[in-house]
Write a protein that holds these residues in place. Structure first.
Motif, mmCIF file in Angstrom:
data_model
loop_
_atom_site.group_PDB
_atom_site.id
_atom_site.type_symbol
_atom_site.label_atom_id
_atom_site.label_comp_id
_atom_site.label_asym_id
_atom_site.label_seq_id
_atom_site.Cartn_x
_atom_site.Cartn_y
_atom_site.Cartn_z
ATOM 1 N N PHE A 188 5.470 5.985 -10.320
ATOM 2 C CA PHE A 188 6.291 7.008 -9.665
ATOM 3 C C PHE A 188 6.418 6.726 -8.169
ATOM 4 C CE2 PHE A 188 6.500 10.978 -7.231
ATOM 5 C CZ PHE A 188 7.727 11.465 -7.680
ATOM 6 N N ILE A 189 5.319 6.361 -7.519
ATOM 7 C CA ILE A 189 5.356 6.051 -6.088
ATOM 8 C C ILE A 189 6.307 4.891 -5.825
ATOM 9 C CG2 ILE A 189 4.006 5.240 -4.113
ATOM 10 C CD1 ILE A 189 1.592 6.686 -5.348
ATOM 11 N N ARG A 190 6.226 3.882 -6.688
ATOM 12 C CA ARG A 190 7.100 2.706 -6.518
ATOM 13 C C ARG A 190 8.572 3.067 -6.687
ATOM 14 N NH1 ARG A 190 10.338 -0.095 -5.510
ATOM 15 N NH2 ARG A 190 10.592 -2.349 -5.806
ATOM 16 N N VAL A 191 8.890 3.851 -7.706
ATOM 17 C CA VAL A 191 10.279 4.262 -7.926
ATOM 18 C C VAL A 191 10.744 5.187 -6.801
ATOM 19 C CG1 VAL A 191 11.827 5.513 -9.474
ATOM 20 C CG2 VAL A 191 10.122 3.949 -10.421
ATOM 21 N N LEU A 192 9.857 6.052 -6.335
ATOM 22 C CA LEU A 192 10.195 6.979 -5.249
ATOM 23 C C LEU A 192 10.580 6.227 -3.984
ATOM 24 C CD1 LEU A 192 10.326 9.939 -4.284
ATOM 25 C CD2 LEU A 192 7.907 9.720 -3.636
ATOM 26 N N TYR A 193 9.910 5.116 -3.719
ATOM 27 C CA TYR A 193 10.220 4.296 -2.542
ATOM 28 C C TYR A 193 11.682 3.868 -2.561
ATOM 29 C CZ TYR A 193 9.956 0.296 0.683
ATOM 30 O OH TYR A 193 10.154 -0.592 1.709
ATOM 31 N N SER A 194 12.143 3.346 -3.692
ATOM 32 C CA SER A 194 13.540 2.927 -3.815
ATOM 33 C C SER A 194 14.481 4.118 -3.786
ATOM 34 C CB SER A 194 13.738 2.144 -5.118
ATOM 35 O OG SER A 194 12.947 0.972 -5.140
ATOM 36 N N MET A 203 16.769 2.431 7.025
ATOM 37 C CA MET A 203 16.252 1.076 6.862
ATOM 38 C C MET A 203 14.728 1.013 6.905
ATOM 39 S SD MET A 203 18.569 -1.086 6.136
ATOM 40 C CE MET A 203 17.691 -2.617 6.452
ATOM 41 N N MET A 204 14.081 2.094 7.333
ATOM 42 C CA MET A 204 12.624 2.141 7.295
ATOM 43 C C MET A 204 12.112 1.926 5.872
ATOM 44 S SD MET A 204 10.132 5.356 8.191
ATOM 45 C CE MET A 204 8.418 5.373 7.649
ATOM 46 N N TRP A 205 12.898 2.367 4.876
ATOM 47 C CA TRP A 205 12.487 2.300 3.480
ATOM 48 C C TRP A 205 13.064 1.094 2.757
ATOM 49 C CZ3 TRP A 205 8.742 5.671 2.892
ATOM 50 C CH2 TRP A 205 8.729 6.804 3.693
ATOM 51 N N ASN A 206 13.645 0.170 3.493
ATOM 52 C CA ASN A 206 14.194 -1.032 2.883
ATOM 53 C C ASN A 206 13.084 -2.030 2.598
ATOM 54 O OD1 ASN A 206 15.438 -3.985 3.340
ATOM 55 N ND2 ASN A 206 16.991 -2.633 2.452
ATOM 56 N N ALA A 207 13.048 -2.568 1.377
ATOM 57 C CA ALA A 207 11.960 -3.456 0.977
ATOM 58 C C ALA A 207 12.001 -4.808 1.670
ATOM 59 C CB ALA A 207 11.997 -3.658 -0.543
ATOM 60 N N VAL A 208 13.155 -5.183 2.229
ATOM 61 C CA VAL A 208 13.293 -6.498 2.859
ATOM 62 C C VAL A 208 13.079 -6.427 4.362
ATOM 63 C CG1 VAL A 208 14.833 -8.469 3.209
ATOM 64 C CG2 VAL A 208 14.878 -7.221 1.040
ATOM 65 N N LYS A 209 13.757 -5.498 5.019
ATOM 66 C CA LYS A 209 13.711 -5.421 6.480
ATOM 67 C C LYS A 209 13.100 -4.116 6.997
ATOM 68 C CE LYS A 209 16.194 -9.181 7.664
ATOM 69 N NZ LYS A 209 15.807 -10.215 8.665
ATOM 70 N N MET A 218 3.761 2.020 -0.478
ATOM 71 C CA MET A 218 4.589 2.540 -1.559
ATOM 72 C C MET A 218 5.145 1.461 -2.495
ATOM 73 S SD MET A 218 6.632 5.719 0.217
ATOM 74 C CE MET A 218 7.050 6.401 -1.384
ATOM 75 N N THR A 219 4.856 0.210 -2.197
ATOM 76 C CA THR A 219 5.299 -0.856 -3.096
ATOM 77 C C THR A 219 4.145 -1.762 -3.503
ATOM 78 O OG1 THR A 219 7.584 -0.882 -2.316
ATOM 79 C CG2 THR A 219 6.793 -2.864 -3.352
ATOM 80 N N MET A 220 3.577 -2.485 -2.538
ATOM 81 C CA MET A 220 2.562 -3.472 -2.903
ATOM 82 C C MET A 220 1.326 -2.840 -3.541
ATOM 83 S SD MET A 220 0.362 -6.139 -0.614
ATOM 84 C CE MET A 220 -1.090 -6.873 -1.370
ATOM 85 N N LEU A 221 0.724 -1.868 -2.862
ATOM 86 C CA LEU A 221 -0.508 -1.268 -3.387
ATOM 87 C C LEU A 221 -0.292 -0.545 -4.714
ATOM 88 C CD1 LEU A 221 -2.272 0.010 -0.123
ATOM 89 C CD2 LEU A 221 -2.718 -2.079 -1.439
ATOM 90 N N PRO A 222 0.769 0.272 -4.864
ATOM 91 C CA PRO A 222 1.006 0.880 -6.185
ATOM 92 C C PRO A 222 1.240 -0.157 -7.279
ATOM 93 C CG PRO A 222 2.214 2.067 -4.510
ATOM 94 C CD PRO A 222 1.681 0.832 -3.851
ATOM 95 N N GLU A 223 1.979 -1.216 -6.967
ATOM 96 C CA GLU A 223 2.222 -2.245 -7.978
ATOM 97 C C GLU A 223 0.933 -2.953 -8.370
ATOM 98 O OE1 GLU A 223 6.891 -3.442 -7.005
ATOM 99 O OE2 GLU A 223 5.277 -4.801 -6.422
ATOM 100 N N MET A 224 0.093 -3.260 -7.387
ATOM 101 C CA MET A 224 -1.172 -3.919 -7.701
ATOM 102 C C MET A 224 -2.073 -2.994 -8.506
ATOM 103 S SD MET A 224 -1.317 -7.052 -6.867
ATOM 104 C CE MET A 224 -2.977 -7.051 -7.531
ATOM 105 N N ALA A 225 -2.113 -1.723 -8.144
ATOM 106 C CA ALA A 225 -2.924 -0.766 -8.899
ATOM 107 C C ALA A 225 -2.411 -0.635 -10.323
ATOM 108 C CB ALA A 225 -2.911 0.595 -8.195
ATOM 109 N N PHE A 226 -1.096 -0.603 -10.487
ATOM 110 C CA PHE A 226 -0.502 -0.507 -11.816
ATOM 111 C C PHE A 226 -0.873 -1.725 -12.660
ATOM 112 C CE2 PHE A 226 2.718 -1.205 -14.982
ATOM 113 C CZ PHE A 226 3.020 0.052 -15.457
#
Length: 263
Positions: A188-194, A203-209, A218-226
């Motif tokens: 959910f955290i990962r999807v919420l980020y997008s 752009m603060m929430w852009n995964a690239v820049k 909201m991306t790396m840590l949730p994905e690793m935990a998942f």
């Protein structure tokens, strides 16, 4: 970050950690394949995508190349569906023995995924024709994330029903159901980020820049935990519980069908 100046910045350090950690989970996925366990393709494929994306990010340290940035953008746009597929594969493993739901329950995400793929193709064509603001959300990307969020809600609903029927399956399947429940908040955290990015266009929430801290939390840590939760769940499931046909498990769009999860 990624200015070609040869300096390792905050976002580059995150990418370095991703390469190390997801390389480890990739080999865990290969171990699952070797021992004929579930989720070998979903976890291994997701880990490979993240390694490639992080590798492209690290490449921008010494070379500010549009090709490398494109690699980062594409890889960051992929993979989340694989995590959802992993959850359905575990639920399918439970349903194989307990017969909790009809087969068509596993077909609905397939239909939504094909729609999402079509939207993604349309969005990619639109973005390539833009001269400016290519990283900003478009109506296509908003529709794609909306469908992804819908698939997440559907997955949550299916898990709730499985949990309500937990008395029907054994201890091994009970552990799988618990792990799916633990994985859902991280997803959910990962999807919420997008979702935040496509709604606000900030752009603060852009995964690239965007903000490295937001990406980390909201991306790396949730994905690793998942991934860690899924690996624990699969390791707790005895090998050889899935027929050889599971070795043919493939990503949507490459020949995979959801009924195969239940065989």
């Amino acid at each position: 970050m990624g200015t070609g100046d040869g300096q390792i910045h905050y976002r580059d350090a995150i990418a370095l950690a991703q390469v190390v950690l997801f390389a480890a989970s990739f080999f865990v996925g290969y171990y699952f394949r070797w021992t004929r366990r579930i989720c070998w393709f979903t976890l291994g494929g997701f880990s490979l995508i993240r390694c490639v994306g992080a590798g492209c990010m690290l490449g921008t340290i010494n070379r500010d190349s549009s090709g490398l940035w494109a690699g980062v953008f594409v890889c960051e746009s992929l993979g989340v569906l694989l995590l959802i597929f992993a959850l359905f594969e575990m639920l399918g493993r439970i349903d194989k023995s307990a017969h909790v739901v009809p087969k068509r329950i596993f077909w609905i995400p397939q239909i939504l995924t094909w729609i999402d793929i079509g939207i993604s193709i349309g969005g990619f064509v639109t973005v390539t024709k833009k001269e400016h603001g290519r990283l900003l959300p478009t109506p296509w990307s908003r529709a794609g994330i909306a469908i992804l969020f819908l698939i997440y809600l559907y997955t949550l609903g299916v898990w709730v029903y499985f949990w309500m029927q937990r008395r029907r399956y054994d201890a091994e399947d009970y552990t799988l159901a618990i792990c799916v429940g633990f994985g859902l908040p991280f997803l959910f955290i990962r999807v919420l980020y997008s979702l935040i990015f496509v709604i606000t266009a900030d752009m603060m929430w852009n995964a690239v820049k965007g903000s490295p801290t937001a990406y980390l939390l909201m991306t790396m840590l949730p994905e690793m935990a998942f991934v860690a939760v899924c690996c624990f769940a699969v390791l707790k499931t005895p090998p050889g519980t899935v027929e050889a046909s599971s070795a043919k498990y493939q990503l949507q769009g490459e020949g995979q069908t959801w009924p195969a999860v239940r065989r």
